[in-house]
Enzyme design. Structure first.
Site, short mmCIF file in Angstrom:
data_model
loop_
_atom_site.label_atom_id
_atom_site.label_comp_id
_atom_site.label_asym_id
_atom_site.label_seq_id
_atom_site.Cartn_x
_atom_site.Cartn_y
_atom_site.Cartn_z
N ASP A 117 1.74 -6.98 2.15
CA ASP A 117 1.88 -5.85 1.23
C ASP A 117 3.16 -5.97 0.39
OD1 ASP A 117 1.07 -3.43 0.13
OD2 ASP A 117 0.79 -2.44 2.06
N ASP A 173 -4.56 1.56 -4.41
CA ASP A 173 -5.48 1.75 -3.28
C ASP A 173 -6.79 2.43 -3.69
OD1 ASP A 173 -3.41 0.70 -1.91
OD2 ASP A 173 -3.11 2.39 -0.56
C1 GLA Z 1 -0.52 0.04 0.83
C2 GLA Z 1 -1.75 -0.87 0.75
C3 GLA Z 1 -2.86 -0.29 1.60
C4 GLA Z 1 -2.38 -0.15 3.05
C5 GLA Z 1 -1.11 0.69 3.10
C6 GLA Z 1 -0.48 0.66 4.49
O1 GLA Z 1 -0.77 1.27 0.25
O2 GLA Z 1 -2.17 -1.02 -0.57
O3 GLA Z 1 -4.03 -1.09 1.54
O4 GLA Z 1 -2.16 -1.43 3.57
O5 GLA Z 1 -0.13 0.22 2.19
O6 GLA Z 1 0.69 1.39 4.57
#
Ligand code: GLA
Length: 403
Positions: free
Chosen positions: A161, A216
């Site tokens: 990430d 997301d």
């Molecule tokens: C980010 C990523 C998500 C998830 C969260 C976890 O938002 O894009 O897919 O992994 O972090 O905290």
């Protein structure tokens, strides 16, 4: 070769190495290293985040693994069981990462053994910054140590990430972890989660096996999440991810994010559209629901092998939108052996008739081709030069047209 010639060659090599300007070349070398040979078709599996967020624990992972076998998902192609954020405890005195002792009391190595014993592969999550998005320790400054730890635990997949990265350069940060994974000696799929900010499709082909192209996913067909500007409903993701189709291919995929199928925010019709569009876009198919407690409608969408075969087609070409008028769209994905997948997509609020012709599909001379309905699981006879279907609101019709 004579001894003298060998010595001269070695000397020349040594002089070249000494002359190399260290830092820039090292980075360049990491970035242009050969890919790892993994993910020749888009990775398939399950990830804990969309359903469990930080409430993940080892029992959830075990139950999910068992359910992936019992539900037929494993046999349909789902392979990787991935724990997302919040599995981490603190680093130990030597800087090695540990698992959260409350949530993962048996440790990650024994959990990996459990997942492997079910004929599945095991994935884990970290972050290129000092902290993960959930506030756990990230990998910055510990990349090689973490990659080695993952390899020792038997990890097969890393999602990486981009929170708390400050002014880090994405290209360099991801190249370092890609190199660390290669040096670990274990084949580990590298899933980059940089949200498309630094356009990884332009540079990550030899770095990661897949890269997120957007923020997301949000469990809605077309309504924005009012609370978070970085969360996108399905139609937003589709519009952001579709134009990137030329950048995908075997070993390096545009990742439209984990699936929401079965999480409750959409109707079965919308979930079928979501799943079909991900398959047309050759996106990784990473389920994000509670597999151990899913209903039959959800199971039948996730295990539709005919749609999965479109996603997993070995040609590895991402499909694209070939035609659009108001809320009606026609999508095409070339498949191996000269076949193609065709998707008729209705974004609107009422049923609509969509007609796809040979010209729109970009194919000709296929009068003998078979036409197969991938959701009705029925043959529709031979290709007659066009296909016309009434598509329900927010729905799709999906076909395979043979060579
Ligand atoms: C980010 C990523 C998500 C998830 C969260 C976890 O938002 O894009 O897919 O992994 O972090 O905290």
């Amino acid at each position: 070769m004579s001894q003298l010639l060998k010595r001269l060659l070695l000397l020349g090599l040594a002089m070249n190495l000494c002359a190399a300007p260290a830092i820039a070349d090292t980075t360049q070398e990491l970035i242009t290293k050969a890919p790892n040979g993994l993910a020749l078709t888009p990775p398939m599996g399950w990830n804990s985040w969309n359903k469990f967020a930080c409430n993940v624990n080892e029992q959830v992972v075990r139950d999910t693994s068992d359910a992936m076998v019992a539900s037929g998902m494993r046999d349909a192609g789902y392979q990787y069981v991935v724990i997302d954020d919040c599995w981490q405890g603190p680093r130990d005195a030597d800087g090695f990462i540990t698992a959260d002792p409350q949530r993962f009391p048996s440790g990650i190595k024994s959990l990996a053994e459990f997942v492997h014993s079910r004929g599945l592969k095991f994935g884990i999550y970290s972050d290129a910054g000092r902290l993960t998005c959930g506030g756990r320790p990230g990998s910055q400054g510990h990349e090689y140590q973490d990659a080695l730890t993952y390899a020792r635990w038997g990890i097969d997949y890393l999602k990486y990430d981009w929170c708390s990265t400050g002014d880090r350069n994405a290209r360099e940060a991801y190249a370092v972890m890609a190199d660390a994974l290669r040096q670990s000696g274990r084949p580990i799929v590298f899933s980059m989660c940089e949200w498309g900010t630094a356009k990884p499709w332009l540079w990550a082909r030899n770095v990661g096996n897949m890269w997120r192209t957007t923020g997301d996913i949000w469990d809605s067909f077309d309504k924005n999440d009012q609370a978070h500007s970085w969360a996108h409903p399905v139609t937003n993701i589709v519009d952001l991810n579709e134009p990137l189709w030329p950048y995908a291919g075997p070993g390096h995929w545009n990742d439209a994010d984990m699936l929401e199928v079965g999480n409750g925010g959409m109707t079965p019709t919308e979930y079928r559209a979501h799943f079909s569009l991900w398959a047309m876009m050759a996106s990784p198919l990473i389920a994000g629901n509670d597999i151990a407690h899913m209903d039959e409608a959800t199971r039948s969408i996730l295990t539709n092998r005919e749609v999965i075969a479109v996603d997993q087609d070995p040609l590895g070409v991402q499909g694209h939108r070939a035609w659009k008028q108001a809320d009606s769209e026609i999508w095409v994905k070339p498949l191996s052996g000269g076949a193609s997948a065709v998707l008729l997509f209705n974004r609107g609020e009422g049923p609509t008739s969509i007609r796809a012709t040979e010209a729109q599909l970009g194919r000709s001379g296929a009068a003998h081709a078979t036409v197969r309905d991938l959701w009705k699981h029925k043959d529709r006879g031979r290709w007659t030069g066009a296909i016309s279907v009434t598509v329900e609101p927010h729905g799709v019709a999906m076909f395979r047209i043979g060579a």
